[in-house]
Design an enzyme around this catalytic site. Structure first.
Site, mmCIF file in Angstrom:
data_model
loop_
_atom_site.group_PDB
_atom_site.id
_atom_site.type_symbol
_atom_site.label_atom_id
_atom_site.label_comp_id
_atom_site.label_asym_id
_atom_site.label_seq_id
_atom_site.Cartn_x
_atom_site.Cartn_y
_atom_site.Cartn_z
ATOM 1 N N HIS A 1 36.792 22.943 34.748
ATOM 2 C CA HIS A 1 37.307 24.056 33.920
ATOM 3 C C HIS A 1 36.975 25.413 34.555
ATOM 4 C CE1 HIS A 1 37.615 20.987 30.702
ATOM 5 N NE2 HIS A 1 36.446 20.605 31.173
ATOM 6 N N SER B 1 46.417 46.380 53.124
ATOM 7 C CA SER B 1 47.274 47.045 52.156
ATOM 8 C C SER B 1 47.781 48.351 52.767
ATOM 9 C CB SER B 1 46.473 47.320 50.887
ATOM 10 O OG SER B 1 46.973 48.458 50.216
ATOM 11 N N LYS C 1 41.324 47.193 51.682
ATOM 12 C CA LYS C 1 41.730 45.822 51.372
ATOM 13 C C LYS C 1 41.874 44.918 52.594
ATOM 14 C CE LYS C 1 42.652 44.473 47.818
ATOM 15 N NZ LYS C 1 43.927 44.575 47.095
ATOM 16 N N GLU D 1 47.734 32.894 49.903
ATOM 17 C CA GLU D 1 48.630 33.199 48.774
ATOM 18 C C GLU D 1 50.040 32.702 49.048
ATOM 19 O OE1 GLU D 1 47.262 37.316 46.838
ATOM 20 O OE2 GLU D 1 47.369 37.366 49.014
#
Ligand code: ARG
Length: 466
Positions: A157, A278, A284, A291
């Site tokens: 979980h 970024s 970043k 992803e």
């Protein structure tokens, strides 16, 4: 008049808009090598049964060889009015060698031809993908050595659950990939049946030898019902389903590593060469490869849906709808293949942040289950042990301390039988060492598994494997 293969019965030319609407050469040109491979075997068989002379067969072989070379060297003209790859190759052959070329399509239809081509193509795709998946497994197994003593929290979980050693994680991904490979191997058996000779739908009255073609093309079997093979793409759907599970497995792994590489987790250092930045936020360093592995999975799932919906409710046998199968089939393969291949260096180059993992291992009561099992070992019923351990965790939580910092007094408050000797089993390291069951994270079990994997994947063995 037009110069279509079917123009005998037609008295009107095909509308240009229809040619553009019905063409498949823009995507099925990819089948050219397999189309030629199938045609060569077909021609040789026609010669063996006397439907071609050996001289005719030779001319066809030579013509097809030249066409293959021209396609490979990008010298072959593709034209939408020639519809598909089968027509392109046959038409060009006829242009080159004349009437002999007009014999190649004897006892064959594009319906059995396309099914043959796609099966040959999928077979190669499976074989290539299997090698890439084994490479990915090797990358995980090779990590086991460097990470052998690193303890990580296992989650359920997405809450801290129990401690495990890092190789236990790496081998979990290996197991999934192994089932993916087995699925591909199993799917290959059903792909590997020869449809050629089913002709359009009912077979042929000509004396062909399908077994011979099957032998030449390394098909394990000959499809036994012409109606069936003319109509079905279940073999392609099954392959795309196998691709789907690979994508789903990779996207789960990608999600793990995306989370693990955040500042919040701080478990992983992704290689900068596999991250992107970024355009506005200078600080970043983003895990875009992971992803995109997760993101591309959506398209792979979409491809399976396309194929299933495409196939549902089609009447026997061939229907032109089936031409659309190649777009999702190729797309799913390209996506999964690229994901597997980019994953290999990423797995090899990523590093565990051992200190930051270790610094947080005391959080989350990863050893609570170990404590409960110690009580069971001392004779307490599991339900009681669970309840008492829960009460101990509650006290520890209130004081914000790990379980091993509980006092004798606090323990006796929970139950008079409890004393501090119980706490000797605690701490993540001891908790890991306490595991014994097969398939658990017990270091000796994991070491056995690592050597099994090394053997299976042909990785030379080393002094200490876990
Ligand atoms: N391009 C077609 C396909 O991919 C080949 C078979 C066409 N057959 C036909 N009778 N129109 O399905």
């Amino acid at each position: 008049m037009s110069d279509k293969a079917w123009d005998g019965v037609f008295s009107e030319q095909t509308d240009r808009r229809v040619e553009l609407f019905t063409e498949s050469i823009s995507f099925d040109r990819r089948l050219y090598a397999h189309d030629i491979e199938g045609s060569l075997a077909h021609a040789k068989m026609l010669a063996k049964v006397g439907l071609l002379s050996s001289d005719e067969c030779q001319q066809i072989e030579q013509g097809l060889g030249e066409i293959r070379q021209e396609i490979e060297e990008d010298r072959f003209p593709f034209r939408t009015e020639w519809e598909d790859i089968h027509m392109h190759i046959e038409r060009t052959l006829i242009d080159r060698i004349g009437d002999v070329g007009r014999k190649l399509h004897t006892a064959r239809s594009r319906n059995d031809q396309v099914s043959t081509d796609v099966r040959l193509w999928i077979r190669d795709a499976i074989d290539g993908l299997d090698i890439a998946l084994a490479d990915l497994q090797r990358a995980f197994v090779e990590r086991c050595e460097t990470d052998h003593d690193c303890i990580l929290p296992a989650y359920t979980h997405l809450r801290r659950a129990q401690p495990v050693i890092a190789p236990h994680y790496w081998l979990a991904y290996c197991e999934k990939l192994q089932r993916d490979r087995e699925r591909l191997t199993d799917c290959r058996k059903r792909v590997n049946r020869l449809p050629l000779g089913a002709a359009a739908v009912a077979g042929t009255s000509l004396p062909i030898d399908r077994q011979d073609v099957a032998r030449q093309l390394d098909f394990e079997d000959v499809a036994a019902n012409s109606l069936d093979v003319s109509s079905d793409r279940d073999f392609a759907i099954e392959f795309v389903f196998a691709l789907n599970l690979i994508a789903v497995h990779l996207s789960g792994w990608a999600e793990d590593w995306i989370l693990w590489s955040t500042d919040e987790f701080g478990f992983l250092q992704l290689p900068e060469s596999f991250c992107t930045g970024s355009s506005i936020m200078p600080q970043k360093v983003n895990p875009d490869v992971l992803e995109l592995i997760r993101g591309k999975t959506g398209r792979v799932v979409g491809a399976l849906q396309s194929l299933l919906v495409l196939s549902k409710g089609l009447p026997l046998a061939y229907n032109r709808d089936l031409q659309e199968d190649k777009i999702p089939l190729f797309e799913a393969y390209d996506l999964v293949n690229s994901c597997v291949r980019i994953a290999v260096p990423l797995v090899r180059l990523t590093r565990l942040n051992r200190e930051s993992i270790a610094a947080k291992l005391d959080q989350g009561y990863l050893d609570a289950t170990t404590l409960m099992e110690e009580l069971i070992r001392r004779g307490m019923p599991q339900r009681t042990a669970h309840q008492l351990t829960g009460s101990l965790v509650k006290i520890a939580l209130e004081r914000n301390v790990p379980l091993h910092e509980l006092t004798e007094q606090e323990m006796r408050r929970v139950h008079s039988d409890l004393d501090r000797t119980l706490l000797e089993v605690l701490g993540v390291k001891k908790a890991v060492e306490a595991f014994v069951s097969y398939g658990s994270t017990a270091p000796s079990e994991v070491a056995d598994q690592v050597s099994r994997w090394r053997e299976r994947l042909g990785i030379p063995s080393t002094a200490h494997a876990t």
